[in-house]
Scaffold this motif. Structure first.
Motif, mmCIF file in Angstrom:
data_model
loop_
_atom_site.group_PDB
_atom_site.id
_atom_site.type_symbol
_atom_site.label_atom_id
_atom_site.label_comp_id
_atom_site.label_asym_id
_atom_site.label_seq_id
_atom_site.Cartn_x
_atom_site.Cartn_y
_atom_site.Cartn_z
ATOM 1 N N LEU A 1 28.668 76.883 1.536
ATOM 2 C CA LEU A 1 28.485 77.078 -0.017
ATOM 3 C C LEU A 1 27.949 78.609 -0.233
ATOM 4 C CD1 LEU A 1 27.090 73.697 -1.214
ATOM 5 C CD2 LEU A 1 29.348 74.707 -1.454
ATOM 6 N N PHE A 2 26.860 78.976 0.874
ATOM 7 C CA PHE A 2 26.470 80.442 0.392
ATOM 8 C C PHE A 2 27.491 81.470 0.320
ATOM 9 C CE2 PHE A 2 24.475 84.181 2.762
ATOM 10 C CZ PHE A 2 23.867 84.702 1.606
ATOM 11 N N LYS B 1 20.558 82.358 0.173
ATOM 12 C CA LYS B 1 20.235 81.063 0.807
ATOM 13 C C LYS B 1 18.808 80.956 1.441
ATOM 14 C CE LYS B 1 21.456 78.258 5.161
ATOM 15 N NZ LYS B 1 20.018 78.029 5.314
ATOM 16 N N THR B 2 18.056 79.869 0.956
ATOM 17 C CA THR B 2 16.661 79.667 1.197
ATOM 18 C C THR B 2 16.649 79.609 2.662
ATOM 19 O OG1 THR B 2 16.771 77.486 0.837
ATOM 20 C CG2 THR B 2 16.128 78.829 -1.114
ATOM 21 N N ALA C 1 15.267 73.540 -2.752
ATOM 22 C CA ALA C 1 16.682 74.166 -3.050
ATOM 23 C C ALA C 1 17.089 74.987 -1.747
ATOM 24 C CB ALA C 1 16.277 75.547 -3.967
ATOM 25 N N ASP C 2 18.344 74.615 -1.361
ATOM 26 C CA ASP C 2 18.961 75.384 -0.375
ATOM 27 C C ASP C 2 19.686 76.696 -0.661
ATOM 28 O OD1 ASP C 2 18.618 72.985 1.387
ATOM 29 O OD2 ASP C 2 20.175 72.036 0.129
ATOM 30 N N LEU C 3 20.128 76.849 -1.923
ATOM 31 C CA LEU C 3 20.766 78.024 -2.344
ATOM 32 C C LEU C 3 20.256 78.378 -3.831
ATOM 33 C CD1 LEU C 3 24.518 77.366 -1.701
ATOM 34 C CD2 LEU C 3 22.979 78.804 -0.503
ATOM 35 N N ILE D 1 20.123 75.155 -6.065
ATOM 36 C CA ILE D 1 21.027 74.061 -5.805
ATOM 37 C C ILE D 1 20.715 73.490 -4.485
ATOM 38 C CG2 ILE D 1 23.432 73.639 -4.593
ATOM 39 C CD1 ILE D 1 24.437 76.268 -5.962
ATOM 40 N N GLN D 2 20.729 72.254 -4.440
ATOM 41 C CA GLN D 2 20.543 71.398 -3.137
ATOM 42 C C GLN D 2 21.810 70.841 -2.721
ATOM 43 O OE1 GLN D 2 18.299 67.543 -2.223
ATOM 44 N NE2 GLN D 2 17.027 69.174 -2.339
ATOM 45 N N ALA D 3 22.061 70.852 -1.391
ATOM 46 C CA ALA D 3 23.709 70.754 -0.782
ATOM 47 C C ALA D 3 23.473 69.549 0.056
ATOM 48 C CB ALA D 3 23.974 71.859 -0.034
#
Length: 211
Positions: free
Chosen positions: A60-61, A74-75, A83-85, A97-99
């Motif tokens: 996704l990143f 990206k975190t 949050a992932d992104l 965003i949470q993936a």
């Protein structure tokens, strides 16, 4: 002779059945994600074969970078606060965003919405999104609708992938940036006091009895 033929046929049939029963199912090799990941070469089948959620986050990143979103990063893997992104959309709003790379049978639950919504202020974001390769539970969808959290499920992801590979990047962004479904239109709905809230009746009885 006739009996011998019948016995032979039955023996062959039994052997075929046993072979089918004990034959090991073909297992697909896990999809390896590398630093130079190319979103144009990845589809939903490759996502389903990814070893863990970190691979999905990397995909996704890279996808969001290829879409041209600014301020995309990206975190860190630990202490990401939900949050992932993080990215900035076309209107200049920061999004978190949470993936969730889950199997189709494993539905995304309430915690995804709770975590991504609660981290918005930490990242100074205005919007929050959850993206999954699966679906969402009804309670998860309900909570998201009351908090303005956008949910993108497997069907949305597949559509995004197809449009991206067709070079229709603006349409992919339209899906990402579309307004989330909201259960409440205004704060007046809260003041009407007609919303039925589920209460813990056992706790109320304990208080009423003086225990």
């Amino acid at each position: 002779m006739y009996i011998f033929v019948i016995v032979s046929v039955i023996a062959v049939l039994i052997a075929l059945v046993l072979l089918r029963l004990f034959k090991k199912p073909r297992v697909q090799e896990p999809y390896k994600v590398t630093q130079d990941i190319d979103p144009y070469k990845i589809g939903i089948n490759e996502i389903d074969r990814m070893e863990d959620g970190k691979d999905f986050e990397m995909y996704l990143f890279r996808l969001f970078r290829c879409l041209g979103y600014s301020d995309t990063y990206k975190t860190q893997d630990t202490r990401d606060y939900g949050a992932d992104l993080v990215f900035t959309d076309r209107e200049g709003y920061r999004n978190v965003i949470q993936a969730k790379r889950y199997a189709i049978t494993n539905l995304v639950g309430l915690s995804a919405v709770q975590e991504v919504y609660s981290c918005m202020r930490f990242y100074r974001a205005k919007k929050s999104i959850v993206i999954t390769s699966s679906k969402y539970t009804p309670p998860c969808e309900k909570l998201a609708s009351f908090n303005g959290v956008k949910l993108l499920d497997r069907n949305d992801l597949i559509k995004m992938i197809e449009l991206f590979k067709s070079q229709e990047h603006e349409k992919v962004k339209d899906i990402i940036e579309a307004e989330p479904y909201m259960s409440l239109d205004s704060w007046d709905d809260y003041r009407n006091n007609d919303k039925l809230i589920q209460k813990d009746r056992k706790a109320e009885k304990l208080i009423a009895s003086g225990n």
